[in-house]
Design a protein around this motif. Sequence first.
Motif, PDB file in Angstrom:
ATOM      1  N   LYS A 184       0.829  -1.208   0.000  1.00 17.33           N
ATOM      2  CA  LYS A 184       0.000   0.000   0.000  1.00 17.33           C
ATOM      3  C   LYS A 184       0.868   1.263   0.000  1.00 17.33           C
ATOM      4  O   LYS A 184       0.573   2.223  -0.716  1.00 17.33           O
ATOM      5  CB  LYS A 184      -0.940   0.018   1.204  1.00 17.33           C
ATOM      6  N   ASP A 185       1.930   1.264   0.793  1.00 14.74           N
ATOM      7  CA  ASP A 185       2.843   2.412   0.822  1.00 14.74           C
ATOM      8  C   ASP A 185       3.482   2.633  -0.543  1.00 14.74           C
ATOM      9  O   ASP A 185       3.556   3.762  -1.039  1.00 14.74           O
ATOM     10  CB  ASP A 185       3.935   2.215   1.876  1.00 14.74           C
ATOM     11  N   LEU A 186       3.944   1.547  -1.160  1.00 15.45           N
ATOM     12  CA  LEU A 186       4.554   1.627  -2.483  1.00 15.45           C
ATOM     13  C   LEU A 186       3.538   2.113  -3.518  1.00 15.45           C
ATOM     14  O   LEU A 186       3.843   2.967  -4.354  1.00 15.45           O
ATOM     15  CB  LEU A 186       5.114   0.263  -2.891  1.00 15.45           C
ATOM     16  N   ALA A 187       2.311   1.607  -3.446  1.00 12.69           N
ATOM     17  CA  ALA A 187       1.258   1.997  -4.392  1.00 12.69           C
ATOM     18  C   ALA A 187       0.917   3.480  -4.250  1.00 12.69           C
ATOM     19  O   ALA A 187       0.704   4.166  -5.260  1.00 12.69           O
ATOM     20  CB  ALA A 187       0.021   1.139  -4.183  1.00 12.69           C
ATOM     21  N   ARG A 188       0.850   3.968  -3.020  1.00 13.00           N
ATOM     22  CA  ARG A 188       0.569   5.398  -2.816  1.00 13.00           C
ATOM     23  C   ARG A 188       1.653   6.263  -3.452  1.00 13.00           C
ATOM     24  O   ARG A 188       1.366   7.266  -4.115  1.00 13.00           O
ATOM     25  CB  ARG A 188       0.450   5.706  -1.330  1.00 13.00           C
ATOM     26  N   LYS A 189       2.901   5.863  -3.232  1.00 10.70           N
ATOM     27  CA  LYS A 189       4.020   6.616  -3.802  1.00 10.70           C
ATOM     28  C   LYS A 189       3.960   6.563  -5.333  1.00 10.70           C
ATOM     29  O   LYS A 189       4.067   7.597  -5.998  1.00 10.70           O
ATOM     30  CB  LYS A 189       5.353   6.041  -3.298  1.00 10.70           C
ATOM     31  N   ALA A 190       3.762   5.378  -5.886  1.00 12.48           N
ATOM     32  CA  ALA A 190       3.685   5.239  -7.344  1.00 12.48           C
ATOM     33  C   ALA A 190       2.486   6.003  -7.899  1.00 12.48           C
ATOM     34  O   ALA A 190       2.594   6.690  -8.916  1.00 12.48           O
ATOM     35  CB  ALA A 190       3.597   3.763  -7.726  1.00 12.48           C
ATOM     36  N   GLY A 191       1.352   5.906  -7.230  1.00  9.64           N
ATOM     37  CA  GLY A 191       0.154   6.608  -7.682  1.00  9.64           C
ATOM     38  C   GLY A 191       0.351   8.116  -7.721  1.00  9.64           C
ATOM     39  O   GLY A 191      -0.088   8.786  -8.665  1.00  9.64           O
ATOM     40  N   ASP A 192       1.018   8.641  -6.703  1.00 13.65           N
ATOM     41  CA  ASP A 192       1.302  10.085  -6.690  1.00 13.65           C
ATOM     42  C   ASP A 192       2.136  10.484  -7.900  1.00 13.65           C
ATOM     43  O   ASP A 192       1.872  11.507  -8.543  1.00 13.65           O
ATOM     44  CB  ASP A 192       2.028  10.477  -5.402  1.00 13.65           C
ATOM     45  N   VAL A 193       3.139   9.662  -8.226  1.00 18.24           N
ATOM     46  CA  VAL A 193       4.005   9.971  -9.372  1.00 18.24           C
ATOM     47  C   VAL A 193       3.197   9.908 -10.664  1.00 18.24           C
ATOM     48  O   VAL A 193       3.261  10.828 -11.488  1.00 18.24           O
ATOM     49  CB  VAL A 193       5.214   9.005  -9.415  1.00 18.24           C
ATOM     50  N   TRP A 194       2.438   8.830 -10.854  1.00 27.72           N
ATOM     51  CA  TRP A 194       1.643   8.682 -12.077  1.00 27.72           C
ATOM     52  C   TRP A 194       0.680   9.859 -12.259  1.00 27.72           C
ATOM     53  O   TRP A 194       0.569  10.406 -13.345  1.00 27.72           O
ATOM     54  CB  TRP A 194       0.849   7.372 -12.053  1.00 27.72           C
ATOM     55  N   MET A 195      -0.004  10.224 -11.183  1.00 30.87           N
ATOM     56  CA  MET A 195      -0.973  11.318 -11.282  1.00 30.87           C
ATOM     57  C   MET A 195      -0.284  12.648 -11.564  1.00 30.87           C
ATOM     58  O   MET A 195      -0.755  13.440 -12.372  1.00 30.87           O
ATOM     59  CB  MET A 195      -1.823  11.399 -10.015  1.00 30.87           C
ATOM     60  N   GLU A 196       0.838  12.889 -10.897  1.00 36.56           N
ATOM     61  CA  GLU A 196       1.579  14.129 -11.124  1.00 36.56           C
ATOM     62  C   GLU A 196       2.051  14.244 -12.570  1.00 36.56           C
ATOM     63  O   GLU A 196       2.094  15.329 -13.137  1.00 36.56           O
ATOM     64  CB  GLU A 196       2.779  14.181 -10.179  1.00 36.56           C
ATOM     65  N   ALA A 224      11.612   7.001 -15.631  1.00 38.35           N
ATOM     66  CA  ALA A 224      12.806   7.818 -15.400  1.00 38.35           C
ATOM     67  C   ALA A 224      12.752   8.593 -14.086  1.00 38.35           C
ATOM     68  O   ALA A 224      13.758   9.163 -13.665  1.00 38.35           O
ATOM     69  CB  ALA A 224      12.989   8.798 -16.561  1.00 38.35           C
ATOM     70  N   ASP A 225      11.611   8.595 -13.427  1.00 39.32           N
ATOM     71  CA  ASP A 225      11.444   9.392 -12.212  1.00 39.32           C
ATOM     72  C   ASP A 225      12.274   8.793 -11.065  1.00 39.32           C
ATOM     73  O   ASP A 225      12.140   7.604 -10.753  1.00 39.32           O
ATOM     74  CB  ASP A 225       9.967   9.444 -11.820  1.00 39.32           C
ATOM     75  N   PRO A 226      13.123   9.601 -10.426  1.00 43.82           N
ATOM     76  CA  PRO A 226      13.988   9.079  -9.359  1.00 43.82           C
ATOM     77  C   PRO A 226      13.217   8.545  -8.144  1.00 43.82           C
ATOM     78  O   PRO A 226      13.738   7.708  -7.407  1.00 43.82           O
ATOM     79  CB  PRO A 226      14.863  10.278  -8.979  1.00 43.82           C
ATOM     80  N   ARG A 227      11.979   8.989  -7.942  1.00 47.53           N
ATOM     81  CA  ARG A 227      11.201   8.504  -6.796  1.00 47.53           C
ATOM     82  C   ARG A 227      10.820   7.037  -6.918  1.00 47.53           C
ATOM     83  O   ARG A 227      10.504   6.396  -5.913  1.00 47.53           O
ATOM     84  CB  ARG A 227       9.944   9.357  -6.613  1.00 47.53           C
ATOM     85  N   LEU A 228      10.869   6.504  -8.132  1.00 45.83           N
ATOM     86  CA  LEU A 228      10.485   5.107  -8.330  1.00 45.83           C
ATOM     87  C   LEU A 228      11.653   4.235  -8.782  1.00 45.83           C
ATOM     88  O   LEU A 228      11.455   3.121  -9.249  1.00 45.83           O
ATOM     89  CB  LEU A 228       9.330   5.013  -9.342  1.00 45.83           C
ATOM     90  N   GLN A 229      12.862   4.749  -8.627  1.00 45.40           N
ATOM     91  CA  GLN A 229      14.046   3.960  -8.970  1.00 45.40           C
ATOM     92  C   GLN A 229      14.344   2.995  -7.825  1.00 45.40           C
ATOM     93  O   GLN A 229      13.923   3.186  -6.697  1.00 45.40           O
ATOM     94  CB  GLN A 229      15.245   4.877  -9.213  1.00 45.40           C
ATOM     95  N   GLY A 230      15.066   1.957  -8.116  1.00 49.15           N
ATOM     96  CA  GLY A 230      15.456   1.017  -7.080  1.00 49.15           C
ATOM     97  C   GLY A 230      14.644  -0.263  -7.135  1.00 49.15           C
ATOM     98  O   GLY A 230      13.764  -0.444  -7.968  1.00 49.15           O
TER      99      GLY A 230
END
Length: 117
Positions: A20-32, A88-94
């Motif tokens: 859920k934490d990962l999905a929230r972070k990914a969702g924020d990036v996708w929406m942004e 390419a977004d650094p928030r979702l690297q790793g």
Amino acid sequence: MTYVDGFLLAVPKAKVEAYKDLARKAGDVWMELGALSYVECLGDDVPYGELTSFPRAVQASDDETVVFSWITYKSREDRDAIIAKVMADPRLQGDEWKSIFDGKRMIYGGFKSFLEL
């Protein structure tokens, strides 16, 4: 008509909160970056079928739950551009996701809408 990316995966029940934490972070990036919507759902009524089923499709074990997700975009062209930015977004690297779910059992694909009510 919108363009839709769909996802199906198995997540260990013990790791649902981390997912859920990962999905929230990914969702924020996708929406942004331009997605129209980002939806994540945990299996609630997904029986194990004799021949086919959501759990069978992702080889879910008894200690896992099925996650069904989708992201919508204005068009395939928008989707392709947004995906490039997301990847390419650094928030979702790793490799954080690798400790949460098995990507080899994830099913995904892009779909053209033909009916929206």
